[in-house]
Design a protein around this motif. Sequence first.
Motif, PDB file in Angstrom:
ATOM      1  N   ASN A  19       0.490  -1.623  -0.054  1.00  0.00           N
ATOM      2  CA  ASN A  19      -0.202  -0.123  -0.410  1.00  0.00           C
ATOM      3  C   ASN A  19       0.951   1.286   0.035  1.00  0.00           C
ATOM      4  O   ASN A  19       2.362   1.295   0.483  1.00  0.00           O
ATOM      5  CB  ASN A  19      -1.030   0.107   1.244  1.00  0.00           C
ATOM      6  CG  ASN A  19      -2.027  -0.818   1.405  1.00  0.00           C
ATOM      7  OD1 ASN A  19      -2.242  -1.515   2.167  1.00  0.00           O
ATOM      8  ND2 ASN A  19      -2.699  -1.170  -0.151  1.00  0.00           N
ATOM      9  N   GLY A  20       0.204   2.315  -0.709  1.00  0.00           N
ATOM     10  CA  GLY A  20       1.149   3.341  -1.036  1.00  0.00           C
ATOM     11  C   GLY A  20       2.728   3.413  -1.714  1.00  0.00           C
ATOM     12  O   GLY A  20       3.789   4.473  -1.650  1.00  0.00           O
ATOM     13  N   ALA A  21       2.688   2.450  -2.634  1.00  0.00           N
ATOM     14  CA  ALA A  21       3.551   2.263  -2.664  1.00  0.00           C
ATOM     15  C   ALA A  21       3.971   2.946  -4.211  1.00  0.00           C
ATOM     16  O   ALA A  21       4.846   3.428  -4.755  1.00  0.00           O
ATOM     17  CB  ALA A  21       3.833   0.753  -3.759  1.00  0.00           C
ATOM     18  N   GLY A  22       2.724   3.516  -5.106  1.00  0.00           N
ATOM     19  CA  GLY A  22       2.620   3.868  -6.223  1.00  0.00           C
ATOM     20  C   GLY A  22       2.247   3.079  -7.016  1.00  0.00           C
ATOM     21  O   GLY A  22       2.277   3.936  -8.258  1.00  0.00           O
ATOM     22  N   LYS A  23       1.479   2.197  -7.549  1.00  0.00           N
ATOM     23  CA  LYS A  23       0.765   1.835  -8.087  1.00  0.00           C
ATOM     24  C   LYS A  23      -0.589   2.874  -8.980  1.00  0.00           C
ATOM     25  O   LYS A  23      -0.738   2.343 -10.258  1.00  0.00           O
ATOM     26  CB  LYS A  23       0.217   0.293  -7.708  1.00  0.00           C
ATOM     27  CG  LYS A  23       1.425  -0.707  -7.148  1.00  0.00           C
ATOM     28  CD  LYS A  23       0.151  -1.785  -5.803  1.00  0.00           C
ATOM     29  CE  LYS A  23      -0.146  -1.493  -5.274  1.00  0.00           C
ATOM     30  NZ  LYS A  23       0.127  -1.142  -4.540  1.00  0.00           N
ATOM     31  N   ARG A  40      -9.279   9.917 -10.745  1.00  0.00           N
ATOM     32  CA  ARG A  40      -9.643   9.491  -9.205  1.00  0.00           C
ATOM     33  C   ARG A  40     -10.539  11.016  -8.545  1.00  0.00           C
ATOM     34  O   ARG A  40     -11.329  10.641  -7.638  1.00  0.00           O
ATOM     35  CB  ARG A  40      -8.204   9.245  -8.379  1.00  0.00           C
ATOM     36  CG  ARG A  40      -8.179   7.747  -7.728  1.00  0.00           C
ATOM     37  CD  ARG A  40      -7.284   7.444  -7.487  1.00  0.00           C
ATOM     38  NE  ARG A  40      -5.778   7.557  -7.581  1.00  0.00           N
ATOM     39  CZ  ARG A  40      -4.889   8.188  -6.847  1.00  0.00           C
ATOM     40  NH1 ARG A  40      -4.737   7.051  -5.522  1.00  0.00           N
ATOM     41  NH2 ARG A  40      -3.575   8.100  -7.477  1.00  0.00           N
ATOM     42  N   ASN A  45      -5.124  18.752  -8.995  1.00  0.00           N
ATOM     43  CA  ASN A  45      -4.534  18.946  -7.969  1.00  0.00           C
ATOM     44  C   ASN A  45      -3.902  17.534  -7.135  1.00  0.00           C
ATOM     45  O   ASN A  45      -1.959  17.392  -7.122  1.00  0.00           O
ATOM     46  CB  ASN A  45      -4.308  20.301  -6.807  1.00  0.00           C
ATOM     47  CG  ASN A  45      -4.496  21.065  -7.042  1.00  0.00           C
ATOM     48  OD1 ASN A  45      -3.539  21.592  -8.523  1.00  0.00           O
ATOM     49  ND2 ASN A  45      -4.234  22.088  -5.911  1.00  0.00           N
ATOM     50  N   ILE A  48      -0.478  15.975  -8.875  1.00  0.00           N
ATOM     51  CA  ILE A  48       0.487  16.408  -8.971  1.00  0.00           C
ATOM     52  C   ILE A  48       1.411  15.679  -7.515  1.00  0.00           C
ATOM     53  O   ILE A  48       0.311  16.332  -6.552  1.00  0.00           O
ATOM     54  CB  ILE A  48       0.516  18.248  -9.156  1.00  0.00           C
ATOM     55  CG1 ILE A  48      -0.508  17.840 -11.197  1.00  0.00           C
ATOM     56  CG2 ILE A  48       1.475  18.804  -9.507  1.00  0.00           C
ATOM     57  CD1 ILE A  48      -0.578  19.218 -11.416  1.00  0.00           C
ATOM     58  N   ASN A  49       2.408  16.171  -7.295  1.00  0.00           N
ATOM     59  CA  ASN A  49       3.338  15.743  -6.350  1.00  0.00           C
ATOM     60  C   ASN A  49       3.161  17.450  -5.063  1.00  0.00           C
ATOM     61  O   ASN A  49       3.653  18.093  -6.216  1.00  0.00           O
ATOM     62  CB  ASN A  49       5.215  15.788  -6.678  1.00  0.00           C
ATOM     63  CG  ASN A  49       5.906  15.222  -5.970  1.00  0.00           C
ATOM     64  OD1 ASN A  49       5.340  15.852  -4.269  1.00  0.00           O
ATOM     65  ND2 ASN A  49       6.335  14.351  -5.970  1.00  0.00           N
ATOM     66  N   ASN A  50       3.121  17.077  -3.858  1.00  0.00           N
ATOM     67  CA  ASN A  50       2.898  18.291  -3.671  1.00  0.00           C
ATOM     68  C   ASN A  50       3.647  18.975  -3.176  1.00  0.00           C
ATOM     69  O   ASN A  50       3.872  20.180  -3.240  1.00  0.00           O
ATOM     70  CB  ASN A  50       3.058  17.509  -1.844  1.00  0.00           C
ATOM     71  CG  ASN A  50       1.879  16.625  -1.762  1.00  0.00           C
ATOM     72  OD1 ASN A  50       0.545  17.324  -2.584  1.00  0.00           O
ATOM     73  ND2 ASN A  50       1.786  15.952  -1.044  1.00  0.00           N
TER      74      ASN A  50
HETATM   75  N1  LIG Z   1      -0.278  14.747  -4.544  1.00  0.00           N
HETATM   76  C1  LIG Z   1       0.928  14.014  -3.689  1.00  0.00           C
HETATM   77  N2  LIG Z   1       1.673  14.524  -3.805  1.00  0.00           N
HETATM   78  C2  LIG Z   1       2.579  13.225  -3.477  1.00  0.00           C
HETATM   79  N3  LIG Z   1       2.231  12.207  -2.443  1.00  0.00           N
HETATM   80  C3  LIG Z   1       1.527  11.898  -2.789  1.00  0.00           C
HETATM   81  C4  LIG Z   1       0.459  12.561  -3.825  1.00  0.00           C
HETATM   82  N4  LIG Z   1      -1.018  11.860  -3.911  1.00  0.00           N
HETATM   83  C5  LIG Z   1      -0.652  10.981  -3.185  1.00  0.00           C
HETATM   84  N5  LIG Z   1       0.417  10.721  -2.788  1.00  0.00           N
HETATM   85  C6  LIG Z   1       1.217   9.319  -2.017  1.00  0.00           C
HETATM   86  O1  LIG Z   1       2.052   8.571  -3.075  1.00  0.00           O
HETATM   87  C7  LIG Z   1       1.863   7.749  -3.171  1.00  0.00           C
HETATM   88  C8  LIG Z   1       1.947   6.640  -3.643  1.00  0.00           C
HETATM   89  O2  LIG Z   1       0.088   6.488  -3.841  1.00  0.00           O
HETATM   90  P1  LIG Z   1      -0.548   5.362  -5.081  1.00  0.00           P
HETATM   91  O3  LIG Z   1      -2.069   5.642  -4.505  1.00  0.00           O
HETATM   92  O4  LIG Z   1      -0.173   5.252  -6.159  1.00  0.00           O
HETATM   93  O5  LIG Z   1      -0.300   4.326  -3.994  1.00  0.00           O
HETATM   94  P2  LIG Z   1      -0.845   2.308  -4.549  1.00  0.00           P
HETATM   95  O6  LIG Z   1       0.498   1.724  -4.243  1.00  0.00           O
HETATM   96  O7  LIG Z   1      -2.198   2.427  -5.118  1.00  0.00           O
HETATM   97  O8  LIG Z   1      -1.580   2.490  -2.572  1.00  0.00           O
HETATM   98  P3  LIG Z   1      -2.700   1.738  -2.243  1.00  0.00           P
HETATM   99  O9  LIG Z   1      -2.335  -0.031  -2.444  1.00  0.00           O
HETATM  100  O10 LIG Z   1      -3.105   2.203  -1.005  1.00  0.00           O
HETATM  101  O11 LIG Z   1      -3.936   1.735  -3.162  1.00  0.00           O
HETATM  102  C9  LIG Z   1       1.155   7.485  -1.151  1.00  0.00           C
HETATM  103  O12 LIG Z   1       1.633   7.689  -0.541  1.00  0.00           O
HETATM  104  C10 LIG Z   1       0.782   8.233  -1.422  1.00  0.00           C
HETATM  105  O13 LIG Z   1       0.503   9.139  -0.523  1.00  0.00           O
END
Ligand SMILES: Nc1ncnc2c1ncn2[C@@H]1O[C@H](COP(=O)(O)OP(=O)(O)OP(=O)(O)O)[C@@H](O)[C@H]1O
Length: 356
Positions: A19-23, A40, A45, A48-50
């Motif tokens: 979870n949270g890896a970036g998939k 989604r 906003n 785009i990376n914060n």
């Molecule tokens: N706008 C943003 N700026 C910086 N980081 C962000 C932004 N949006 C999401 N993230 C972070 O990027 C990371 C990856 O998010 P992502 O939704 O791609 O994960 P995921 O692998 O799909 O996780 P999951 O298995 O929980 O669905 C997370 O830690 C999330 O908090």
Amino acid sequence: MAPVSLTEFEPVNIFYGVNGAGKTSVLESIHLLSSARSFRSHKLNPLINNSLEKCVVFGEVFLSGRGYLPVGVERYKATGRSGAIKVAGQPVSSAAVLAENLPVQVISSDTFKLLEGGPVVRRQFIDWGVFHVEQSFHAVWRNVQRGLKQRNSLLRHGRIDQQQLHAWTLELIKYSEQLDALRLHYFQQFLPVFEKLLKRLVDLEDLSVSYFRGWDKTRDIADIFEENLLKEIDKGYTTVGPHRADLRLRYKAMAASEVLSRGQQKLVVCAMRVAQGLLLSTLTGKQCVFLVDDLPSELDSMHRQALCELLEEINCQVFLTCVDWKDVIDYWSSENKVKLFHVEHGKISINDSRIR
Ligand SMILES: Nc1ncnc2c1ncn2[C@@H]1O[C@H](COP(=O)(O)OP(=O)(O)OP(=O)(O)O)[C@@H](O)[C@H]1O
Ligand SMILES: [Mg+2]
């Protein structure tokens, strides 16, 4: 996400990681290339990376007979600056050019919203199909939007200019009828494909889908406009028309979203989306890309398998996310067509050392 570069995808591409890896972010980047939007959120906003001002995605789409087409999308966080869209190195003004070249369907944990949400999502659904198969759709749709905008602004106006209102009403009638004919024609082709695919996924014989054009099907839109004029002046907007069109899904005379289980709703929507992908390739020869985020968690193993079989059969390209690749690899008949990508802290590596 850190800048990443990915080359050479297979028909099935699995992005796995914790979870949270970036998939999902990877899927979002593909979606951005197909529509300049997120799947989604309706806002840009979150995409785009914060800590950054903008995001940029560049890709190459293989089009049979035309070779590789470079496409690029740049989006800014700050309002006032939208960023560029480029296709074949040339700036384009409309995201429609992206969609034309990279048709994408999303299946995610939000998928059931197509049934539960308001008519706008179902209109977008049907219009996706019409856009891809009917060349005139985009122009007709824009003319309807323009007609509506002008007519509504006149209706809102204190002292109505009758002549102008009449002229814009005629314009709106003309394009509304055209848009309805295009949608109806598409729906008639879609329905049998959907019904056939649905049977493969789930037994819901009593499910019915119908197209509502946005006004009484037994009457002329011109007569309704005339009849409603005073009411519409009072309200200040056009109350009937193709902007009210919808798909109505009913199960044993009740709204499908109220009686079907969450899993059943997802299967219905999966069948709808796969049907669109299949229809697209049958009618236009174009290949659809499916973004399957977190292979819907509420589907049991048998139904996931059935969904993957359909996706494989219709010859689309699939980008799928999951936590563990071992949970999904067996759903695909040919392992040779599957590529695994490990996503970790926003970095992606290819895994070619899999052992079943
Ligand atoms: N706008 C943003 N700026 C910086 N980081 C962000 C932004 N949006 C999401 N993230 C972070 O990027 C990371 C990856 O998010 P992502 O939704 O791609 O994960 P995921 O692998 O799909 O996780 P999951 O298995 O929980 O669905 C997370 O830690 C999330 O908090
Ligand atoms: Mg995710």
